[in-house]
Design an enzyme around this catalytic site. Sequence first.
Site, PDB file in Angstrom:
ATOM      1  N   LYS A 126      49.759 -13.352  72.238  1.00 47.40           N
ATOM      2  CA  LYS A 126      49.070 -13.679  73.643  1.00 47.40           C
ATOM      3  C   LYS A 126      49.340 -14.966  74.305  1.00 47.40           C
ATOM      4  O   LYS A 126      48.640 -15.446  75.081  1.00 47.40           O
ATOM      5  CB  LYS A 126      47.517 -13.472  73.417  1.00 47.40           C
ATOM      6  CG  LYS A 126      46.664 -12.406  72.541  1.00 47.40           C
ATOM      7  CD  LYS A 126      47.705 -10.884  72.950  1.00 47.40           C
ATOM      8  CE  LYS A 126      47.283 -10.489  74.038  1.00 47.40           C
ATOM      9  NZ  LYS A 126      48.352  -9.151  74.277  1.00 47.40           N
ATOM     10  N   HIS A 164      56.519 -12.551  66.107  1.00 46.82           N
ATOM     11  CA  HIS A 164      55.298 -13.470  66.129  1.00 46.82           C
ATOM     12  C   HIS A 164      55.470 -14.338  64.957  1.00 46.82           C
ATOM     13  O   HIS A 164      54.380 -14.910  64.474  1.00 46.82           O
ATOM     14  CB  HIS A 164      54.118 -12.612  66.036  1.00 46.82           C
ATOM     15  CG  HIS A 164      53.528 -12.259  67.279  1.00 46.82           C
ATOM     16  ND1 HIS A 164      53.860 -12.974  68.588  1.00 46.82           N
ATOM     17  CD2 HIS A 164      53.214 -10.999  67.921  1.00 46.82           C
ATOM     18  CE1 HIS A 164      53.467 -12.225  69.666  1.00 46.82           C
ATOM     19  NE2 HIS A 164      52.897 -11.063  69.332  1.00 46.82           N
ATOM     20  N   SER A 177      42.516 -13.928  75.856  1.00 44.15           N
ATOM     21  CA  SER A 177      43.140 -12.895  75.932  1.00 44.15           C
ATOM     22  C   SER A 177      43.233 -12.011  74.615  1.00 44.15           C
ATOM     23  O   SER A 177      43.151 -10.764  74.451  1.00 44.15           O
ATOM     24  CB  SER A 177      44.633 -13.449  76.235  1.00 44.15           C
ATOM     25  OG  SER A 177      45.665 -12.577  76.374  1.00 44.15           O
TER      26      SER A 177
HETATM   27  P1  A3P Z   1      45.518 -12.233  79.788  1.00 47.00           P
HETATM   28  O1  A3P Z   1      45.239 -11.321  78.698  1.00 47.00           O
HETATM   29  O2  A3P Z   1      45.350 -13.580  79.954  1.00 47.00           O
HETATM   30  O3  A3P Z   1      45.851 -11.493  80.912  1.00 47.00           O
HETATM   31  P2  A3P Z   1      51.413 -11.439  75.097  1.00 47.00           P
HETATM   32  O4  A3P Z   1      52.551 -10.852  75.797  1.00 47.00           O
HETATM   33  O5  A3P Z   1      52.140 -12.308  74.364  1.00 47.00           O
HETATM   34  O6  A3P Z   1      50.764 -10.333  74.256  1.00 47.00           O
HETATM   35  O7  A3P Z   1      50.788 -12.258  75.966  1.00 47.00           O
HETATM   36  C1  A3P Z   1      49.701 -11.308  76.814  1.00 47.00           C
HETATM   37  C2  A3P Z   1      49.209 -12.303  78.230  1.00 47.00           C
HETATM   38  O8  A3P Z   1      50.560 -12.568  78.876  1.00 47.00           O
HETATM   39  C3  A3P Z   1      48.296 -11.601  78.919  1.00 47.00           C
HETATM   40  O9  A3P Z   1      47.347 -12.570  79.248  1.00 47.00           O
HETATM   41  C4  A3P Z   1      48.998 -10.755  80.069  1.00 47.00           C
HETATM   42  O10 A3P Z   1      48.494 -10.763  81.130  1.00 47.00           O
HETATM   43  C5  A3P Z   1      50.030 -12.174  80.228  1.00 47.00           C
HETATM   44  N1  A3P Z   1      51.277 -11.836  81.079  1.00 47.00           N
HETATM   45  C6  A3P Z   1      51.983 -10.656  80.897  1.00 47.00           C
HETATM   46  N2  A3P Z   1      52.949 -10.447  81.955  1.00 47.00           N
HETATM   47  C7  A3P Z   1      52.717 -11.433  82.656  1.00 47.00           C
HETATM   48  C8  A3P Z   1      53.292 -12.093  83.845  1.00 47.00           C
HETATM   49  N3  A3P Z   1      54.192 -11.426  84.301  1.00 47.00           N
HETATM   50  N4  A3P Z   1      52.784 -13.129  84.525  1.00 47.00           N
HETATM   51  C9  A3P Z   1      51.304 -13.633  84.018  1.00 47.00           C
HETATM   52  N5  A3P Z   1      50.882 -13.356  82.946  1.00 47.00           N
HETATM   53  C10 A3P Z   1      51.584 -12.351  82.030  1.00 47.00           C
END
Ligand code: A3P
Length: 301
Positions: A57, A112, A141
Amino acid sequence: TSSWERYNKLTMEPSKEYLFTHKGFYFAANITTPEYLDSLETFEIRDSDVFIATYPKSGTVWTQNILSLIFHEGHRNGTENIDLMDRIPWLEYNTKHMDYSAFPSPRLFATHLPLICLRLVFFFFLQVIYVTRNPKDVLVSYFHFSKIMVTLEKVSDFNIFMERFLAGKGKVSFLSWLDHVTGWHSHAEDFNILFLTYEEMKKDLRSAVLKICNFVGKTLSEKEVESVVRQATFENMRKDPRANYENLSEFLREKKPGYFLRKGTTGDWKNMMTVAQSERVDEVLKEKMKNLPIKFIWDIN
Ligand code: A3P
């Protein structure tokens, strides 16, 4: 008993159904096995491999998309319809049983895994992009994410989830956020690691894209950089089926938009956490974060 003691009782152990322990770390039970993890001991790396490493996340999919757009012209100009997960597969979650040794160089991977789980020699040769995010936003998140993923235990009480997140080893995943971040940052000098934060990517995506290009030795034209930046914005990624991970439907509890791309903002924790909860996170993390070898550009609050 104090309220924290009561919560400690509630947060004892995560469900065995979702996580298993292997060599002292917790792993998601439905998407990897101890045998597969053992096989990584002899995984042959190439010095051209590029890894994205994150605590869950923290912006992994976002960075995956940027890296893929930088390397794969067919992704950038839309001539190839290949899933992000196939372009940049997960090291420890090889759910499609792909033969990584048959991939052409340069191979791109996401992981991860805590650094300590990997043979350290591994990383002398590699380029690693390590992305960190404000732990309070990671926590919020992750809480929402655990509600929609079948591979994660659904915890409806945010306080319980928060205590698991803050607790030492693997109540939510692998080990604590702090140990994950500290583990990677403590090798900042030893390996070729580009440290990025979610917050700096959010503040200035173009600069982050250029930093990554520079790190991996890719020179893109101005037009190409523009295209990467445009395709990596939250709004554009969210509606791009190649980039938004929505093909993972078998792992989703229900089909509704925004599984992996939920809000994509900084500071969303303020909409979720009470003052007391925020102070609890500060209490556990703030002091210890002072010892981290680099200073984050964001303040914990
Ligand atoms: P939120 O749940 O706060 O929206 P991961 O990919 O490590 O699982 O992280 C997920 C988080 O990255 C989510 O946060 C997601 O919305 C955010 N995310 C993914 N793509 C993004 C982008 N292009 N710009 C901003 N945040 C992004």
